[in-house]
Design a protein around this motif. Structure first.
Motif, PDB file in Angstrom:
ATOM      1  N   THR A 143     -29.426  13.335  67.329  1.00  0.00           N
ATOM      2  CA  THR A 143     -28.555  13.720  68.297  1.00  0.00           C
ATOM      3  C   THR A 143     -27.129  14.300  67.823  1.00  0.00           C
ATOM      4  OG1 THR A 143     -29.288  12.001  69.943  1.00  0.00           O
ATOM      5  CG2 THR A 143     -27.097  13.139  70.512  1.00  0.00           C
ATOM      6  N   LEU A 144     -26.628  13.655  66.837  1.00  0.00           N
ATOM      7  CA  LEU A 144     -25.612  14.336  65.953  1.00  0.00           C
ATOM      8  C   LEU A 144     -25.934  15.277  65.415  1.00  0.00           C
ATOM      9  CD1 LEU A 144     -22.738  13.794  65.003  1.00  0.00           C
ATOM     10  CD2 LEU A 144     -23.714  12.471  63.271  1.00  0.00           C
ATOM     11  N   ALA A 145     -27.015  15.693  64.726  1.00  0.00           N
ATOM     12  CA  ALA A 145     -27.364  17.020  64.209  1.00  0.00           C
ATOM     13  C   ALA A 145     -27.553  17.986  65.197  1.00  0.00           C
ATOM     14  CB  ALA A 145     -28.739  16.671  63.507  1.00  0.00           C
ATOM     15  N   VAL A 146     -28.181  17.734  66.399  1.00  0.00           N
ATOM     16  CA  VAL A 146     -28.233  18.693  67.434  1.00  0.00           C
ATOM     17  C   VAL A 146     -26.865  19.121  67.961  1.00  0.00           C
ATOM     18  CG1 VAL A 146     -29.115  18.843  69.894  1.00  0.00           C
ATOM     19  CG2 VAL A 146     -30.593  18.078  68.122  1.00  0.00           C
ATOM     20  N   VAL A 147     -26.040  18.014  68.358  1.00  0.00           N
ATOM     21  CA  VAL A 147     -24.643  18.572  68.543  1.00  0.00           C
ATOM     22  C   VAL A 147     -23.907  19.238  67.637  1.00  0.00           C
ATOM     23  CG1 VAL A 147     -22.454  17.520  69.143  1.00  0.00           C
ATOM     24  CG2 VAL A 147     -24.514  16.408  69.975  1.00  0.00           C
ATOM     25  N   LEU A 148     -24.126  19.226  66.401  1.00  0.00           N
ATOM     26  CA  LEU A 148     -23.535  19.982  65.557  1.00  0.00           C
ATOM     27  C   LEU A 148     -24.019  21.324  65.377  1.00  0.00           C
ATOM     28  CD1 LEU A 148     -22.755  17.449  62.496  1.00  0.00           C
ATOM     29  CD2 LEU A 148     -21.254  18.247  63.896  1.00  0.00           C
ATOM     30  N   ALA A 149     -25.306  21.443  65.639  1.00  0.00           N
ATOM     31  CA  ALA A 149     -25.856  22.854  65.793  1.00  0.00           C
ATOM     32  C   ALA A 149     -25.468  23.468  66.742  1.00  0.00           C
ATOM     33  CB  ALA A 149     -27.443  22.695  65.436  1.00  0.00           C
ATOM     34  N   LEU A 150     -25.438  22.877  68.070  1.00  0.00           N
ATOM     35  CA  LEU A 150     -25.075  23.482  69.185  1.00  0.00           C
ATOM     36  C   LEU A 150     -23.556  23.930  69.220  1.00  0.00           C
ATOM     37  CD1 LEU A 150     -26.778  21.166  72.011  1.00  0.00           C
ATOM     38  CD2 LEU A 150     -27.276  23.640  71.474  1.00  0.00           C
ATOM     39  N   VAL A 151     -22.836  23.258  68.555  1.00  0.00           N
ATOM     40  CA  VAL A 151     -21.233  23.662  68.433  1.00  0.00           C
ATOM     41  C   VAL A 151     -21.308  24.714  67.314  1.00  0.00           C
ATOM     42  CG1 VAL A 151     -19.044  22.912  67.195  1.00  0.00           C
ATOM     43  CG2 VAL A 151     -20.386  21.389  68.846  1.00  0.00           C
ATOM     44  N   VAL A 152     -21.968  24.908  66.575  1.00  0.00           N
ATOM     45  CA  VAL A 152     -21.995  26.118  65.617  1.00  0.00           C
ATOM     46  C   VAL A 152     -22.679  27.361  66.204  1.00  0.00           C
ATOM     47  CG1 VAL A 152     -23.452  27.167  63.492  1.00  0.00           C
ATOM     48  CG2 VAL A 152     -22.406  24.837  63.419  1.00  0.00           C
ATOM     49  N   ALA A 153     -23.688  27.143  67.106  1.00  0.00           N
ATOM     50  CA  ALA A 153     -23.872  28.259  67.760  1.00  0.00           C
ATOM     51  C   ALA A 153     -22.996  28.834  69.044  1.00  0.00           C
ATOM     52  CB  ALA A 153     -25.398  27.752  68.679  1.00  0.00           C
ATOM     53  N   THR A 197     -25.587  22.422  75.630  1.00  0.00           N
ATOM     54  CA  THR A 197     -26.668  23.702  75.926  1.00  0.00           C
ATOM     55  C   THR A 197     -26.434  24.532  76.793  1.00  0.00           C
ATOM     56  OG1 THR A 197     -28.243  21.984  75.033  1.00  0.00           O
ATOM     57  CG2 THR A 197     -29.109  23.770  76.276  1.00  0.00           C
ATOM     58  N   GLY A 198     -25.969  23.721  77.965  1.00  0.00           N
ATOM     59  CA  GLY A 198     -25.433  24.809  79.140  1.00  0.00           C
ATOM     60  C   GLY A 198     -24.452  25.782  78.530  1.00  0.00           C
ATOM     61  N   ALA A 199     -23.447  25.318  77.621  1.00  0.00           N
ATOM     62  CA  ALA A 199     -22.392  26.220  77.278  1.00  0.00           C
ATOM     63  C   ALA A 199     -23.109  27.374  76.439  1.00  0.00           C
ATOM     64  CB  ALA A 199     -21.456  25.506  76.335  1.00  0.00           C
ATOM     65  N   VAL A 200     -23.962  27.050  75.481  1.00  0.00           N
ATOM     66  CA  VAL A 200     -24.508  28.029  74.754  1.00  0.00           C
ATOM     67  C   VAL A 200     -25.827  28.807  75.740  1.00  0.00           C
ATOM     68  CG1 VAL A 200     -26.486  28.501  72.969  1.00  0.00           C
ATOM     69  CG2 VAL A 200     -24.699  26.717  72.664  1.00  0.00           C
ATOM     70  N   LEU A 201     -26.447  28.270  76.634  1.00  0.00           N
ATOM     71  CA  LEU A 201     -27.249  29.324  77.608  1.00  0.00           C
ATOM     72  C   LEU A 201     -26.301  30.149  78.319  1.00  0.00           C
ATOM     73  CD1 LEU A 201     -29.709  26.698  79.050  1.00  0.00           C
ATOM     74  CD2 LEU A 201     -30.347  28.560  77.137  1.00  0.00           C
ATOM     75  N   LEU A 202     -25.270  29.876  78.619  1.00  0.00           N
ATOM     76  CA  LEU A 202     -24.531  30.924  79.702  1.00  0.00           C
ATOM     77  C   LEU A 202     -23.845  31.634  78.977  1.00  0.00           C
ATOM     78  CD1 LEU A 202     -23.319  31.494  82.813  1.00  0.00           C
ATOM     79  CD2 LEU A 202     -21.660  29.846  82.473  1.00  0.00           C
TER      80      LEU A 202
END
Length: 342
Positions: A22-32, A296-301
């Protein structure tokens, strides 16, 4: 990559445990988010280099007005509104325990549209009137769904079924209002219903940002109760959690997030439906985690808005058109998956 990571809070001696994935996913999404945000600041009628963007953000260069006053509000609006929709979707999917339980499926977007139509056709149709009416419309639909679904005990399946029915009725009412309106009014109403971030500036985003921030803070205070509720309503009740009060509170938070976004940008559909499930699958979580859903919603929009600007450039499509197309494909995939599982 497995096992939790423990973080010690500076006060109170408490700790927070987070799964490594979960931490890795959060960091990856922040980078995205950061990467897409930089692209959004570079993209426009004319391309600005990253060096020009950083210079403008620092208050120097020739592109300060374009980047800081025109592009930055739109990028931040996409991130904040996408996160709010992802959070709202995660709330309703956790409450209903159904991947179809999202604000757009349950009819909250249609209710917000009804409120906006009332402001446009009956009132003067100012931005403030549309915002207040949209929020009231979403709250009214949510209240009706909650009252009808809570008879005989609140059921997730009953919530979804009644929400789908309310969505259909609200959509029929909206079509009737638009058909009876004058041409100019109907065009304005249909344009708002498309869902768009075009023309958003600082005056339009300060209040919605503050409302979303306040709702997130309130939701954070209920994090422990939400974790208990995720284990089951009966078990949560035995640990002292007021299940009915918690459900009502988080539903109001989800409605508030949805209505706030709809009041400013119109109903941007399918982000709230898709983001929680994508976040859950990325994190491989048994439930629907709130933070991955919001990111994920932030990245998608933001990604959808960038595509909407590029597809028919220099004409910028309403982001709701693109999110509907993407969301329709996602919905077909989700239904196919559920049918196979059944």
């Amino acid at each position: 990559m497995s096992g939790p990571v423990t973080f010690a809070l500076p006060r109170g001696g408490k700790t927070i445990r987070v799964e490594r994935r979960t931490l890795a996913v959060v960091l990856a999404l922040v980078v995205a988010m950061l990467g897409l945000g930089l692209l959004g600041l570079c993209l426009g009628a004319s391309w600005s280099s990253p060096a020009q963007v950083f210079a403008a953000l620092a208050g120097t260069g020739d592109s300060i007005v374009v980047i800081r006053d025109w592009r930055l509000p739109r990028v931040l609006a996409a991130l904040v509104f996408g996160a709010a929709l992802g959070l709202a979707g995660a709330i309703f999917q956790n409450i209903t325990r159904n991947p179809m339980g999202s604000p757009d499926v349950l009819g909250l977007d249609s209710g917000a549209y009804t409120g906006a139509l009332f402001a446009i056709t009956v009132l003067a149709g100012t931005s403030a009137q549309r915002a207040v009416s949209a929020v009231c419309g979403a709250l009214l639909v949510a209240g009706l769904i909650y009252l009808l679904a809570s008879r005989g005990g609140l059921s997730g399946l009953r919530l979804v079924v009644i929400g789908v029915a309310m969505n259909a009725m609200a959509a029929a009412l909206n079509s009737w209002i638009v058909l009876r309106a004058e041409l100019e009014v109907a065009i304005a109403a249909v344009g708002w219903h498309a869902g768009s971030l075009n023309g958003i500036g600082w005056p339009q985003v300060w209040l919605p940002f503050a409302v979303v921030a306040a709702l997130v803070v309130v939701l954070a205070t209920q994090s422990h109760a939400l974790q208990q509720h995720a284990l089951g309503a009966d078990l949560a009740a035995t640990t002292g959690v007021g299940v009915s009060r918690l459900r009502l509170l988080v539903v109001l938070i989800g409605v508030g997030c949805t209505a706030t976004v709809s009041a400013v940008a119109g109903p941007i559909v399918f982000i709230a439906l898709a983001a929680p499930q994508i976040g859950r699958r990325l994190a491989r979580s048994p439930g629907v985690p709130l933070l991955p859903a919001a990111l994920t919603g932030a990245v998608l929009l933001l990604g959808a808005d960038l595509l909407a600007q590029l597809l028919l450039a220099p004409v910028a499509l309403p982001v709701g058109v693109l999110s509907s197309a993407i969301g329709g494909c996602y919905l077909i995939w989700l239904l196919t998956r559920e049918v196979r599982r059944a």
